[in-house]
Design an enzyme around this catalytic site. Structure first.
Site, short mmCIF file in Angstrom:
data_model
loop_
_atom_site.label_atom_id
_atom_site.label_comp_id
_atom_site.label_asym_id
_atom_site.label_seq_id
_atom_site.Cartn_x
_atom_site.Cartn_y
_atom_site.Cartn_z
NE ARG A 1 -10.03 101.68 24.08
CZ ARG A 1 -10.02 101.17 25.28
NH1 ARG A 1 -11.12 101.59 26.21
NH2 ARG A 1 -9.02 100.60 25.86
CG ASP A 2 -7.63 103.74 28.09
OD1 ASP A 2 -6.61 103.31 28.92
OD2 ASP A 2 -8.79 104.09 28.67
CG HIS B 1 -3.16 99.79 30.21
ND1 HIS B 1 -3.51 100.04 28.81
CD2 HIS B 1 -3.86 100.92 30.93
CE1 HIS B 1 -4.45 101.11 28.67
NE2 HIS B 1 -4.56 101.51 29.84
CG HIS C 1 -4.45 104.28 34.46
ND1 HIS C 1 -5.86 104.50 34.40
CD2 HIS C 1 -4.22 103.81 33.43
CE1 HIS C 1 -6.29 104.04 33.35
NE2 HIS C 1 -5.27 103.78 32.65
CB CYS D 1 -8.67 108.25 37.40
SG CYS D 1 -8.82 106.97 38.29
CG ASN E 1 -4.41 106.15 29.80
OD1 ASN E 1 -4.49 105.06 29.92
ND2 ASN E 1 -5.57 106.61 29.23
#
Lengths: 274, 337
Positions: free
Chosen positions: B53-54, B245, B247, B278, B287
């Site tokens: 997803r992300d 979460h 990055h 990003c 990520n």
């Protein structure tokens, strides 16, 4: 690596690359590092900045002194197999060679830094016992090295193995004489450096733009990027005295000259957060 | 070309050797972060895999439905227990997720594995449940400007919109996970106050989210800001309901995750192959790569239930399909130990 003109090398020292990869050193000495004297003589020496050079033996030491070196470095391995494959002698034999260098350096009041490679793993032996690392580190320290840099040569270490290794070494050598030299092949360099900081280590080796891949794993990164280390340290409120934007500039410069991309994530992000 | 950095302010570290305790002090705010090297880390960490997803949401190439399904199936086989499968936002905004229903219906549901989906509003929630979703996620920002720019309303308004979703989810017995973005910095506002993050996290938790994932959306955080933020949030929300979460835009993700673990966090979001650049820094990474996180956790003796080589297979598969290089350093390394 490309044929790097002397004028480019004046801006950066390649000693670290050659220390990590002695086979590369031999190759480069024939071609690329043949200008080591020119480099040392040509650079602008800033006051309060030290410019150590690698000296594997007496010959190298004498050449270095003749060229104006005021600090030198020697290197040992925590892995017998690595030592034999790389410099064709056992760890003990290599220590005897360094003893000579250190003795000569002492007479001239030239400080000597020691490196220990394979501190967290060896491409040939695999696991390396922390006690072996502390043994070699202690030897170098007792011989007269003012500081010992512990190198995770193939970047396999994680905070767990870093912590265990440092605990063992710190039983033999004062923490203030230790440095960590982390490679980033598995992306573990920054958490490993953080672990070292948490245990009291205050000296960190790194390479601008993350120069220097890993000769044991094609396509992988090698040295941790100075820019990324600085970003972390400054973010934690730790003073380094280093101007990060200027380091990024130096990184841009050498990457342009080498026609390659930087390995630094900070540089790639464009330093927006700086 | 080694830079050897010697810390000028050695007094910033006052290690009491016997306790191996280091306090970071800074002119700014940190005070004594009180993070100890070698202190007890969680025995187990739950990894929330957000790649499908992300990760894919931020990839330019539109991935065919069968590929997405195959990726998710490969991830299920690797031992991951939570895999964020898709998003029920309008395809108008996120074309990559237009096949949300087909993906939900097509994936093999491994017993014991959860497949949460993002639901921005009640309509999305209803569509998700109809398509078979049994867990959903909602999101808020810790930055007002980011909220306005991204979803055209204030943080408070965005949370009120989710009231409906929360109520309906509760009635349907569907667990809801909450995301907070910009927890360590905002592309528009710059610094974000830890108290603001704590406030939004507390709101989501009080609304009924079982877990709150704290996102360093632009990857600017460092162990210093991470520990400061977590200290503030854990005063308002129990630490076992928190996740990070991170990055990796500035290469800080693993160091930040390590600090979070040291502070008691045991849930980490990551993306296979580090999928998802990003959007705020062209060419930069986004990520953190699941492979690199798992490598670190296993090296620390922490159980994840994940088979790293199967995970790497999934990463290799999706990178081949996307015709791109992996962002995972572990995957890039070919040296075998």
């Amino acid at each position: 690596m490309g044929n790097v003109p002397t004028t480019v090398k004046h801006c950066l020292s390649y000693e670290q690359l050659t220390q990590d990869y002695p086979w590369l050193k031999r190759w480069l000495l024939e071609e690329k590092m043949a200008d080591h004297t020119d480099v040392l003589r040509g650079i602008q020496r800033e006051p309060h900045v030290r410019y150590p050079v690698l000296t594997p033996n007496m010959q190298g030491f004498q050449d270095a002194v003749a060229a104006g070196a005021t600090e030198v470095a020697v290197f040992g391995s925590a892995s017998e197999t690595f030592s034999k494959k790389n410099i064709n002698c056992s760890i003990d034999e290599s220590m005897l060679r360094f003893e000579e260098v250190i003795k000569a350096a002492k007479e001239r009041q030239i400080p000597v830094r020691g490196y220990v490679s394979c501190a967290l793993g060896c491409p040939l032996e695999g696991h390396i016992e922390p006690s072996k690392v502390s043994q070699v580190t202690k030897r170098l320290y007792d011989m007269g090295c003012y500081e010992i840099s512990l190198g995770d040569t193939i970047g396999v270490g994680t905070p767990g193995s870093m912590f265990k290794m440092l605990q063992s070494v710190m039983n033999e050598v004062p923490t203030s004489a230790l440095a960590v030299h982390c490679h980033d092949m598995y992306g573990q360099a920054l958490p490993n450096i953080l672990t070292a900081l948490q245990i009291g280590v205050c000296v960190v080796d790194s390479a601008v733009a993350g120069l220097g891949g890993c000769p044991y794993a094609q396509g992988s990164s090698g040295n941790v990027s100075t820019e990324d280390v600085l970003y972390m340290l400054h973010g934690m409120g730790i003073e380094t005295g280093v101007n990060l934007p200027k380091v990024i500039e130096a990184g841009d410069f050498i990457c342009n000259a080498l026609q390659r991309e930087t390995n630094s994530r900070v540089a790639r992000a464009g330093g927006r957060a700086l | 070309m080694a830079a050897v950095m010697r810390f000028v302010n050695r007094s910033a570290f006052g290690p009491a050797m016997g306790q191996q305790y280091v306090s970071f002090s800074s002119a700014a705010k940190v005070g004594a972060a009180g993070v100890r090297a070698g202190q007890a880390l969680p025995e187990k960490v739950k990894i929330v895999e957000v790649g499908p997803r992300d990760g894919l949401q931020n990839e330019k190439t539109i991935v065919p439905t069968e590929t997405k399904i195959h990726l998710i199936d490969m991830l299920s086989a690797s031992g991951l227990s939570v895999i964020e499968a898709t998003s029920f936002v309008s395809p108008k905004w996120v074309p990559q997720m237009a096949d949300q229903v087909e993906v939900m219906k097509g994936i093999g549901r491994k017993p014991g594995v959860s497949y949460p989906v993002l639901t921005p509003n009640l309509k999305g929630f209803q569509a998700a449940v109809k398509a078979g979703a049994s867990e959903v996620a909602i999101f808020g920002a810790a930055s007002e400007l980011f909220s306005k720019k991204n979803i055209n309303c204030s943080v408070e308004e965005s949370l009120q919109r989710f009231d409906e979703v929360m109520r309906t989810a509760k009635e349907a017995g569907v667990p809801v996970r909450g995301y907070v973005s910009c927890v360590l910095g905002c592309p528009y506002e710059g610094k974000v106050a830890p108290e603001k993050v704590a406030h939004v996290a507390k709101r989501l938790y009080s609304m009924g989210c079982y877990e709150i994932s704290l996102g360093d959306t632009i990857g600017v955080g460092t162990p210093g800001s991470m520990s400061e933020m977590l200290e503030a949030v854990s005063r308002e929300v129990p630490v076992n309901a928190l996740a990070v979460h991170c990055h990796d835009t500035y290469g800080q993700a693993l160091a930040n995750i390590l600090v979070a673990l040291q502070m008691g966090i045991s849930v980490v979001d990551s993306s296979v192959a580090g999928l998802g650049g990003c959007p705020y820094a062209h060419g930069a990474s986004g990520n953190v790569a699941t492979e690199d996180v798992v490598y670190m956790l296993h090296g620390l003796g922490i159980q994840t239930g994940v088979d790293l080589s199967k995970l790497m297979d999934a990463g290799a598969f999706i990178c081949r399909t996307l015709n791109r290089k992996t962002n995972s350093k572990v995957a890039q390394a070919t040296c075998k130990l």
